[in-house]
Design an enzyme around this catalytic site. Structure first.
Site, PDB file in Angstrom:
ATOM      1  CG  ASP A  15      -2.048   0.988   1.123  1.00 18.71           C
ATOM      2  OD1 ASP A  15      -2.393   1.386  -0.004  1.00 18.71           O
ATOM      3  OD2 ASP A  15      -2.590   1.377   2.182  1.00 18.71           O
ATOM      4  CG  HIS A  32       0.034   2.093  -9.366  1.00 18.16           C
ATOM      5  ND1 HIS A  32      -0.245   1.782  -8.055  1.00 18.16           N
ATOM      6  CD2 HIS A  32      -1.032   2.810  -9.813  1.00 18.16           C
ATOM      7  CE1 HIS A  32      -1.433   2.296  -7.729  1.00 18.16           C
ATOM      8  NE2 HIS A  32      -1.915   2.931  -8.780  1.00 18.16           N
ATOM      9  CG  LEU A 127       8.966 -17.643  -3.012  1.00 16.20           C
ATOM     10  CD1 LEU A 127       8.566 -17.624  -1.539  1.00 16.20           C
ATOM     11  CD2 LEU A 127       9.663 -16.321  -3.360  1.00 16.20           C
TER      12      LEU A 127
HETATM   13  C1  IPE Z   1      -5.490  -2.658  -0.455  1.00 17.53           C
HETATM   14  O1  IPE Z   1      -5.118  -1.334  -0.590  1.00 17.53           O
HETATM   15  C2  IPE Z   1      -5.446  -3.327  -1.793  1.00 17.53           C
HETATM   16  C3  IPE Z   1      -4.116  -3.499  -2.379  1.00 17.53           C
HETATM   17  C4  IPE Z   1      -2.981  -3.188  -1.831  1.00 17.53           C
HETATM   18  C5  IPE Z   1      -4.113  -4.073  -3.697  1.00 17.53           C
HETATM   19  P1  IPE Z   1      -6.183  -0.159  -0.786  1.00 17.53           P
HETATM   20  O2  IPE Z   1      -5.412   1.100  -0.852  1.00 17.53           O
HETATM   21  O3  IPE Z   1      -7.069  -0.472  -1.942  1.00 17.53           O
HETATM   22  O4  IPE Z   1      -7.037  -0.265   0.543  1.00 17.53           O
HETATM   23  P2  IPE Z   1      -7.870   0.843   1.315  1.00 17.53           P
HETATM   24  O5  IPE Z   1      -8.766   1.480   0.307  1.00 17.53           O
HETATM   25  O6  IPE Z   1      -6.883   1.818   1.875  1.00 17.53           O
HETATM   26  O7  IPE Z   1      -8.580   0.090   2.383  1.00 17.53           O
HETATM   27  C1  IPE Z   2      -1.374   0.262  -3.477  1.00 15.53           C
HETATM   28  O1  IPE Z   2      -1.154   1.633  -3.453  1.00 15.53           O
HETATM   29  C2  IPE Z   2      -1.590  -0.281  -4.884  1.00 15.53           C
HETATM   30  C3  IPE Z   2      -2.961  -0.689  -5.184  1.00 15.53           C
HETATM   31  C4  IPE Z   2      -3.958  -0.689  -4.358  1.00 15.53           C
HETATM   32  C5  IPE Z   2      -3.206  -1.119  -6.548  1.00 15.53           C
HETATM   33  P1  IPE Z   2      -2.357   2.668  -3.512  1.00 15.53           P
HETATM   34  O2  IPE Z   2      -2.675   2.918  -4.951  1.00 15.53           O
HETATM   35  O3  IPE Z   2      -3.481   2.197  -2.683  1.00 15.53           O
HETATM   36  O4  IPE Z   2      -1.709   3.947  -2.883  1.00 15.53           O
HETATM   37  P2  IPE Z   2      -2.351   4.901  -1.794  1.00 15.53           P
HETATM   38  O5  IPE Z   2      -2.775   4.027  -0.658  1.00 15.53           O
HETATM   39  O6  IPE Z   2      -3.505   5.578  -2.461  1.00 15.53           O
HETATM   40  O7  IPE Z   2      -1.265   5.837  -1.424  1.00 15.53           O
HETATM   41 MG    MG Z   3      -4.001   2.409  -0.734  1.00 11.21          MG
END
Ligand code: IPE
Ligand code: IPE
Ligand code: MG
Length: 236
Positions: A15, A32, A127
């Site tokens: 995240d 990303h 793995l």
């Molecule tokens: C969880 O992250 C999903 C992934 C890392 C793929 P999100 O950024 O989507 O989750 P929330 O919205 O903060 O709960």
């Molecule tokens: C995690 O990073 C990647 C996915 C959920 C695809 P985010 O895109 O959720 O990044 P933040 O949490 O908005 O910073």
């Molecule tokens: Mg996120």
């Protein structure tokens, strides 16, 4: 728990990509892109440690709610990432599998790439890297419940014989052990629908770095933290 006090299965909620990018004045998608290096450094770290199972959360069933441009980017990006990295993973003897729903709206060409990567690496045992894509813990449980219902309806299973084991054996990858250690980056402290069944007794470790800044040293630190925890599983 496996040999040497290692977690048998580590889950990571990757995240913070969007915030990482925003903090640098970049568009979210640049975050990303920057996450790719973090993922493959973490895989290297998992290999060095000798982990058996690593599951990473790449796209949730809720992530379809994001702006269409970001969703489209993530679909193409994940396919390109597999094209770029499949050889490398194969050479490193990593078995790659995907957990989640593969039907629409996941693009067919991404599904084909997932399937070819799975086929190519299916014989590896060093793995197992599971990529949770269009994954939701609730949909995994719904899908398992459907299989149970089907087996009951067709007379293969009696309702009174439905147990934790019968549900467990109908999850997406039933041979994967329960998650011992669950890591989430970027400061959030929630599960966001990740591995609800498998992580029922996981130790939670929060790494306060954005995912693109995560690397094998953070994984090692999380495993060390895990080893200091006292796990009781309801006993004393
Ligand atoms: C969880 O992250 C999903 C992934 C890392 C793929 P999100 O950024 O989507 O989750 P929330 O919205 O903060 O709960
Ligand atoms: C995690 O990073 C990647 C996915 C959920 C695809 P985010 O895109 O959720 O990044 P933040 O949490 O908005 O910073
Ligand atoms: Mg996120």
């Amino acid at each position: 728990m496996s040999a040497a006090g290692l977690p048998a299965h580590v889950g990571i909620i990757m995240d913070g990509n969007g915030r990482w990018a925003g903090e640098r004045g970049l568009p979210r998608n640049a975050g990303h892109e920057a996450g790719e290096r973090a993922l493959f450094d973490t895989v290297e770290g998992a290999l060095e440690l000798g982990l058996g199972y690593l599951t990473v959360y790449a796209f949730s069933t809720e992530n379809w709610r994001r702006p269409p441009g970001e969703v489209r980017f993530l679909m193409n990006f994940n396919r390109d990432l597999l094209l770029r990295r499949a050889d490398d993973l194969d050479e490193r003897r990593v078995r790659v599998r995907f957990i989640g729903r593969r039907g629409r709206p996941v693009p067919r060409r991404l599904v084909r790439m997932m399937e070819s990567t799975e086929r190519r690496t299916a014989h590896h045992r060093r793995l197992t890297l599971q990529v949770a894509f269009n994954y939701g813990g609730r949909s995994e449980l719904v899908d398992a419940a459907r299989k149970v219902a089907q087996d009951v309806a067709e007379g293969r299973l009696r309702p009174e014989r439905v147990t934790e084991a019968s549900l467990r054996s109908r999850l997406y990858e039933p041979d994967a052990p329960d998650v011992d250690l669950l890591v989430r980056t970027s400061g959030e402290r929630r599960l966001s629908n990740f591995l609800l069944w498998e992580a029922a007794y996981a130790e939670l470790v929060f790494a306060d770095v954005r995912w693109p800044d995560f690397d094998r040293t953070h994984l090692l630190a999380a495993v060390q933290e895990y080893r200091r925890r006292s796990r009781r599983f309801g006993t004393v």
